[in-house]
Design an enzyme around this catalytic site. Sequence first.
Site, PDB file in Angstrom:
ATOM      1  N   HIS A   1      -7.822  -4.546  -1.442  1.00 20.96           N
ATOM      2  CA  HIS A   1      -6.596  -3.827  -1.113  1.00 20.96           C
ATOM      3  C   HIS A   1      -5.915  -4.406   0.130  1.00 20.96           C
ATOM      4  CE1 HIS A   1      -3.892  -0.429  -1.444  1.00 20.96           C
ATOM      5  NE2 HIS A   1      -4.026  -0.200  -0.158  1.00 20.96           N
TER       6      HIS A   1
ATOM      7  N   SER B   1       0.851  -1.193   0.000  1.00 24.67           N
ATOM      8  CA  SER B   1       0.000   0.000   0.000  1.00 24.67           C
ATOM      9  C   SER B   1       0.894   1.254   0.000  1.00 24.67           C
ATOM     10  CB  SER B   1      -0.956  -0.060   1.200  1.00 24.67           C
ATOM     11  OG  SER B   1      -1.913   0.972   1.151  1.00 24.67           O
TER      12      SER B   1
ATOM     13  N   ASP C   1      -8.916  -4.981  -6.199  1.00 22.27           N
ATOM     14  CA  ASP C   1      -8.466  -3.880  -5.345  1.00 22.27           C
ATOM     15  C   ASP C   1      -9.183  -2.615  -5.806  1.00 22.27           C
ATOM     16  OD1 ASP C   1      -7.033  -1.726  -4.187  1.00 22.27           O
ATOM     17  OD2 ASP C   1      -5.158  -2.851  -4.195  1.00 22.27           O
TER      18      ASP C   1
END
Lengths: 348, 348
Positions: free
Chosen positions: B323, B151, B293
């Site tokens: 995600h 991320s 995602d």
Amino acid sequence: MSYASPALNRLAEPSSLDGIAIPSLPDAAPCAVRGEVVVELSMRHAGTRALTLRYELQGPAGAPVVFVAGGISAHRHLAASGVFPENGWLNDLVGAGRALDPARRQLLAFDFVGADGRLDAPIDTADQADAIAQLLSALKIVRLQAFVGYSYGALVGLQFAIRHPARVETLIAVSGAHRAHPYAAAWRALQRRAVTLGQLQCADAQGLSLARQFAMLSYRTPEEFGERFDTAPEIVNGRVRVAAEDYLDAAGAQYVARTPVTAYVRLSESIDLHRIDPADVRVPTLVVAVEGDRLVPLSDSVALVEGLGTLGQLRVLRSPYGHDAFLKETDRIDSILTSALRAAGDPA
Amino acid sequence: MSYASPALNRLAEPSSLDGIAIPSLPDAAPCAVRGEVVVELSMRHAGTRALTLRYELQGPAGAPVVFVAGGISAHRHLAASGVFPENGWLNDLVGAGRALDPARRQLLAFDFVGADGRLDAPIDTADQADAIAQLLSALKIVRLQAFVGYSYGALVGLQFAIRHPARVETLIAVSGAHRAHPYAAAWRALQRRAVTLGQLQCADAQGLSLARQFAMLSYRTPEEFGERFDTAPEIVNGRVRVAAEDYLDAAGAQYVARTPVTAYVRLSESIDLHRIDPADVRVPTLVVAVEGDRLVPLSDSVALVEGLGTLGQLRVLRSPYGHDAFLKETDRIDSILTSALRAAGDPA
């Protein structure tokens, strides 16, 4: 259902809103009337209420009637006419040569129960369907050729097809299914929390604006945003401002200007209260789904059609406009409506 | 870059936080130290700042070093150890037999610049990368075996590979790409607006909580919500409450309890400031993408890998956790990390 007195039932006002008498129209110009009907509605979660239903009916008397219902911010004014020349929310789908041609059929729409912001109570999609049935009775419309529902209107159409099957020949349900998907429901719940956060401190407009901006993200798709807003962010007054923020600001402001907070909250809730058993639908139903719709996953539309059995048909569109495809992919939607209305008794 | 004096550079404190001396550990127990390094950081948008970097280093001296960086709410404590026994944010991926085995390598992590909420200015991913390079210098770590970023950490890793290529052998970038996607950026911008709306009214915690709840929707997927929250809504005190709201309440409250508002705002912004040219990356890079995602579309991961040319490789997972797959699909992620670290010089 209990009806108001006949005298109250049809207050059609074939004049413009400021009371000036309308000029006589050329034959080709479709006529349109607006009116109000007072009804007593026995509601699922809110008891029995006296409500004023506001409708608009466009098209020649005697032509088949199509009821059109849109998203929670839609209203009775579908499209410009000689009588009501301002653009409607469905302007691009209504016109000569279109499936929704007001020279060839009557188009009926209403302001959703709760849209005026005066009813601060849970509103079910079943309530909307019952209100529409009362409106039809008041207008002496025995049976609709079709109910065309998009988004929230599709949910209401499904309820109408369950509760009043004798009053509609065919249902076209676009971007709406038998339930609110749990993810979409969560998204809407958070939008309502934004409203609540604003209301806490008399910042109602800001809360509603933020809710609408979050809603816009659910109506559209990453594909569209990727195309429209692919520029670097700026730093404005020490804060990062991304490319889509101007657009979102405008969307929020426009919505706040025309929407009572209570109307937004109660109609948003109403989507989440919606739950039907597709097997209860007793009207031929065309389900139109959009691949990439972030509120109504294709899997839910497929489940709906499976539940409809032999009465159900599915059309799937791919569109970068996602949930809003009905309002944007007007040529493709028109072609789907044309086929569906032809199957429902139109001359070929 | 300017460094603080060596005396300040390594304030490693191999004791628990309350100052009690640690017991001697059995040989098998991995050792861990926490420390602080004061650096002067020349920042992209915020001038030169003296900053305290807080790190934790777990594993035997002399073993290869892997830097691990997570999402904006991650921190220096990856996993429980004898010294710091509380669970870390990456607990399930760290352990004996895992790719991230603290008996076989040193795992280094830090609190992101801005995470303490004291820096109220735009923070670039390049700033984080430069801070990490200074941290490595202070710790006398010449070169990392790998930078594992997930991320926000993946964005920082890409910047590190551009700005400090001599200091890392391989980059593993999970769920992060060369830019913030415009749709995801809009989503985050609205979360920041929720914070602002709260702050306006001295309801900071409520604003931050709402922002986090919206963020949760972007971290997860409709598939997961469809499984977990498929029950009818309730009407509580006259308002509709949907099934996911308890979960979202808890997620918001948990986040508010540990996160300064300024840290959230500035690190959220930092994601949106991120923009690199993949062709500038000069380190072998494995990009791990998750289909579904909602923040990093697969198309952006593909574009990143294409831009990396011969240095890039792509692995795609399908996960209902979207995600957040890195934190949830731990066995599959571990197997990917194992292969990647083997390629970066591990014994087979």
